[in-house]
Design a protein around this motif. Structure first.
Motif, mmCIF file in Angstrom:
data_model
loop_
_atom_site.group_PDB
_atom_site.id
_atom_site.type_symbol
_atom_site.label_atom_id
_atom_site.label_comp_id
_atom_site.label_asym_id
_atom_site.label_seq_id
_atom_site.Cartn_x
_atom_site.Cartn_y
_atom_site.Cartn_z
ATOM 1 N N GLU A 192 0.710 -1.327 0.403
ATOM 2 C CA GLU A 192 -0.336 -0.054 0.075
ATOM 3 C C GLU A 192 1.157 1.179 -0.321
ATOM 4 O OE1 GLU A 192 -3.043 0.011 2.833
ATOM 5 O OE2 GLU A 192 -3.855 -1.629 2.139
ATOM 6 N N GLU A 193 1.832 1.594 0.415
ATOM 7 C CA GLU A 193 2.536 2.288 0.758
ATOM 8 C C GLU A 193 3.625 2.564 -0.765
ATOM 9 O OE1 GLU A 193 2.518 0.189 3.078
ATOM 10 O OE2 GLU A 193 1.974 0.964 4.634
ATOM 11 N N ALA A 194 3.644 1.483 -1.468
ATOM 12 C CA ALA A 194 5.102 1.594 -2.634
ATOM 13 C C ALA A 194 3.902 0.647 -3.859
ATOM 14 C CB ALA A 194 5.766 0.716 -2.115
ATOM 15 N N PRO A 195 3.160 0.410 -4.346
ATOM 16 C CA PRO A 195 2.436 -0.107 -5.164
ATOM 17 C C PRO A 195 2.975 -0.136 -6.273
ATOM 18 C CG PRO A 195 1.563 1.967 -4.812
ATOM 19 C CD PRO A 195 2.193 2.111 -4.160
ATOM 20 N N LEU A 196 2.727 -1.205 -7.620
ATOM 21 C CA LEU A 196 3.459 -0.504 -8.412
ATOM 22 C C LEU A 196 2.920 0.124 -9.332
ATOM 23 C CD1 LEU A 196 3.144 -4.344 -10.449
ATOM 24 C CD2 LEU A 196 5.827 -2.530 -9.131
ATOM 25 N N ASP A 197 3.765 1.083 -10.210
ATOM 26 C CA ASP A 197 3.410 1.951 -11.427
ATOM 27 C C ASP A 197 2.420 0.987 -11.962
ATOM 28 O OD1 ASP A 197 4.121 4.415 -9.731
ATOM 29 O OD2 ASP A 197 5.951 3.715 -10.342
ATOM 30 N N VAL A 198 3.628 0.127 -12.773
ATOM 31 C CA VAL A 198 3.075 -0.723 -14.049
ATOM 32 C C VAL A 198 3.486 -2.297 -13.481
ATOM 33 C CG1 VAL A 198 3.272 -1.179 -16.676
ATOM 34 C CG2 VAL A 198 3.728 1.707 -15.559
ATOM 35 N N LEU A 199 2.410 -3.435 -14.378
ATOM 36 C CA LEU A 199 2.943 -4.226 -14.042
ATOM 37 C C LEU A 199 2.583 -5.319 -15.764
ATOM 38 C CD1 LEU A 199 3.013 -6.802 -13.412
ATOM 39 C CD2 LEU A 199 0.870 -7.563 -12.805
ATOM 40 N N VAL A 200 3.787 -5.290 -16.389
ATOM 41 C CA VAL A 200 4.237 -5.499 -17.585
ATOM 42 C C VAL A 200 3.424 -6.809 -17.930
ATOM 43 C CG1 VAL A 200 5.053 -5.659 -20.076
ATOM 44 C CG2 VAL A 200 5.253 -3.371 -17.957
ATOM 45 N N VAL A 201 2.638 -7.486 -18.159
ATOM 46 C CA VAL A 201 2.632 -8.827 -19.116
ATOM 47 C C VAL A 201 2.810 -9.208 -20.045
ATOM 48 C CG1 VAL A 201 0.715 -10.374 -18.610
ATOM 49 C CG2 VAL A 201 -0.105 -8.705 -16.855
ATOM 50 N N ASP A 202 4.082 -10.008 -20.606
ATOM 51 C CA ASP A 202 4.079 -11.223 -21.750
ATOM 52 C C ASP A 202 3.049 -12.298 -21.380
ATOM 53 O OD1 ASP A 202 5.379 -11.754 -23.939
ATOM 54 O OD2 ASP A 202 7.120 -12.497 -22.100
ATOM 55 N N LEU A 203 2.321 -12.120 -22.412
ATOM 56 C CA LEU A 203 1.431 -12.930 -22.862
ATOM 57 C C LEU A 203 1.577 -13.834 -23.901
ATOM 58 C CD1 LEU A 203 -1.891 -10.289 -23.185
ATOM 59 C CD2 LEU A 203 -1.933 -12.534 -21.398
ATOM 60 N N PRO A 204 1.626 -15.373 -24.390
ATOM 61 C CA PRO A 204 1.386 -15.886 -24.612
ATOM 62 C C PRO A 204 0.882 -15.686 -26.181
ATOM 63 C CG PRO A 204 -0.158 -16.907 -23.886
ATOM 64 C CD PRO A 204 0.214 -15.539 -23.014
ATOM 65 N N PRO A 205 1.259 -16.480 -27.484
ATOM 66 C CA PRO A 205 0.932 -15.578 -28.636
ATOM 67 C C PRO A 205 -0.826 -16.030 -28.298
ATOM 68 C CG PRO A 205 2.897 -17.231 -28.739
ATOM 69 C CD PRO A 205 2.397 -17.273 -27.709
ATOM 70 N N GLY A 206 -1.143 -15.993 -29.063
ATOM 71 C CA GLY A 206 -2.742 -16.580 -29.459
ATOM 72 C C GLY A 206 -3.725 -15.138 -28.632
ATOM 73 N N THR A 207 -5.355 -16.052 -28.629
ATOM 74 C CA THR A 207 -6.390 -15.522 -28.373
ATOM 75 C C THR A 207 -7.106 -16.190 -27.378
ATOM 76 O OG1 THR A 207 -7.742 -15.918 -29.875
ATOM 77 C CG2 THR A 207 -6.473 -13.714 -30.235
ATOM 78 N N GLY A 208 -6.320 -17.521 -26.957
ATOM 79 C CA GLY A 208 -6.458 -18.825 -25.861
ATOM 80 C C GLY A 208 -7.540 -17.934 -24.545
ATOM 81 N N ASP A 209 -7.224 -19.282 -23.444
ATOM 82 C CA ASP A 209 -6.819 -19.669 -22.685
ATOM 83 C C ASP A 209 -6.761 -18.480 -21.247
ATOM 84 O OD1 ASP A 209 -9.114 -21.513 -22.762
ATOM 85 O OD2 ASP A 209 -7.429 -23.198 -22.395
ATOM 86 N N VAL A 210 -5.311 -18.057 -21.815
ATOM 87 C CA VAL A 210 -4.525 -17.843 -20.797
ATOM 88 C C VAL A 210 -4.970 -15.850 -21.368
ATOM 89 C CG1 VAL A 210 -2.176 -16.731 -20.389
ATOM 90 C CG2 VAL A 210 -2.869 -18.773 -20.472
ATOM 91 N N GLN A 211 -5.075 -15.283 -22.090
ATOM 92 C CA GLN A 211 -5.700 -14.426 -22.196
ATOM 93 C C GLN A 211 -7.346 -14.493 -21.652
ATOM 94 O OE1 GLN A 211 -3.972 -16.267 -24.946
ATOM 95 N NE2 GLN A 211 -2.905 -14.681 -25.564
ATOM 96 N N LEU A 212 -8.174 -14.532 -21.832
ATOM 97 C CA LEU A 212 -9.286 -14.973 -21.399
ATOM 98 C C LEU A 212 -9.206 -14.498 -19.831
ATOM 99 C CD1 LEU A 212 -11.441 -16.906 -23.536
ATOM 100 C CD2 LEU A 212 -11.136 -14.859 -23.421
#
Length: 236
Positions: free
Chosen positions: A103-123
């Motif tokens: 709470e005192e030091a939250p992230l500004d950005v979380l970069v998520v490296d997604l797998p290719p495609g448009t499947g389960d992980v993305q959803l």
């Protein structure tokens, strides 16, 4: 950071983009969501399972980035022979049980490296957390751009804004300008182009983002420009 197609350098872009955002003074985490082909440990020179403290995963820290990957929970040569629900469960655990900030030091950005495609992980990711935007990586040729369009369509359908397209491996081998033209057709920002560069590959293999290894180089300058546009799109 998404792509419809594998092999376009998405993980390399994600790692260096995260490092460039950290170079802007932001607190940045990076989550490797490619459970079948995790590359973050190699690209950041990380090994060993993360610690667990009070039921939370403590992420590794490298080059100013808080990093988490399924590759840190398994042996390097293990094959993830998982059906969709198991992959989704792994993403949920890494996303929600990692101590990304306080709470005192939250992230500004979380970069998520997604797998290719448009499947389960993305959803799963879309269902588990509100996303501020997607960065889509493509090489210049049509076969990659067609899949980038599909990735953009996915995010449109779930009301996640596309912050823009990045053209990776731009140059003589794959051509030039395809992603910029596609961004114009889709009505989204063109975030910049990145050349085919041996140093980028060598740095990743050596476990260090090129942005960190050669901060004054041309490639680092290009990533800095891309990071500035992404930060602007996020209101940071």
């Amino acid at each position: 950071v998404a792509s419809g197609k594998g092999g376009v350098g998405k993980s390399t872009v994600a790692v260096n983009l995260a490092a460039a955002l950290a170079g802007r003074g932001l607190s940045v985490g990076i989550l490797d969501a490619d459970v079948y082909g995790p590359s973050l440990p190699t690209m950041l020179g990380l090994s060993g399972q993360p610690a667990y403290v009070d039921g939370a995963i403590v992420p590794h820290v490298a080059f100013g980035l808080k990093a988490m990957s399924v590759g840190l929970l398994t042996k390097a040569d293990d094959a993830m022979i998982w059906r969709g629900p198991m992959a989704s469960q792994a993403i949920t655990q890494m996303l929600t049980q990692t101590r990304w900030g306080t709470e005192e030091a939250p992230l500004d950005v979380l970069v998520v490296d997604l797998p290719p495609g448009t499947g389960d992980v993305q959803l799963t990711l879309i269902q588990k957390t509100p996303l501020d935007g997607a960065v889509i990586v493509s090489t210049p040729q049509e076969v990659a751009l067609a899949d980038a369009r599909r990735a953009h369509t996915l995010f449109q359908r779930v009301n996640v804004p596309t912050l823009g397209l990045i053209e990776n491996m731009s140059g003589d081998v794959f051509g030039r300008g395809g992603a910029e033209a596609e961004a114009a057709r889709l009505g989204v920002a063109f975030l910049g182009d990145l050349p085919v560069d041996a140093g980028l590959r060598q740095a990743g293999d050596a476990g260090e983002p090129l942005v960190s290894a050669e901060p004054d180089g041309e490639v680092a300058a290009r990533f800095a420009a891309v990071a500035a546009r992404v930060a602007e799109g996020l209101g940071l």
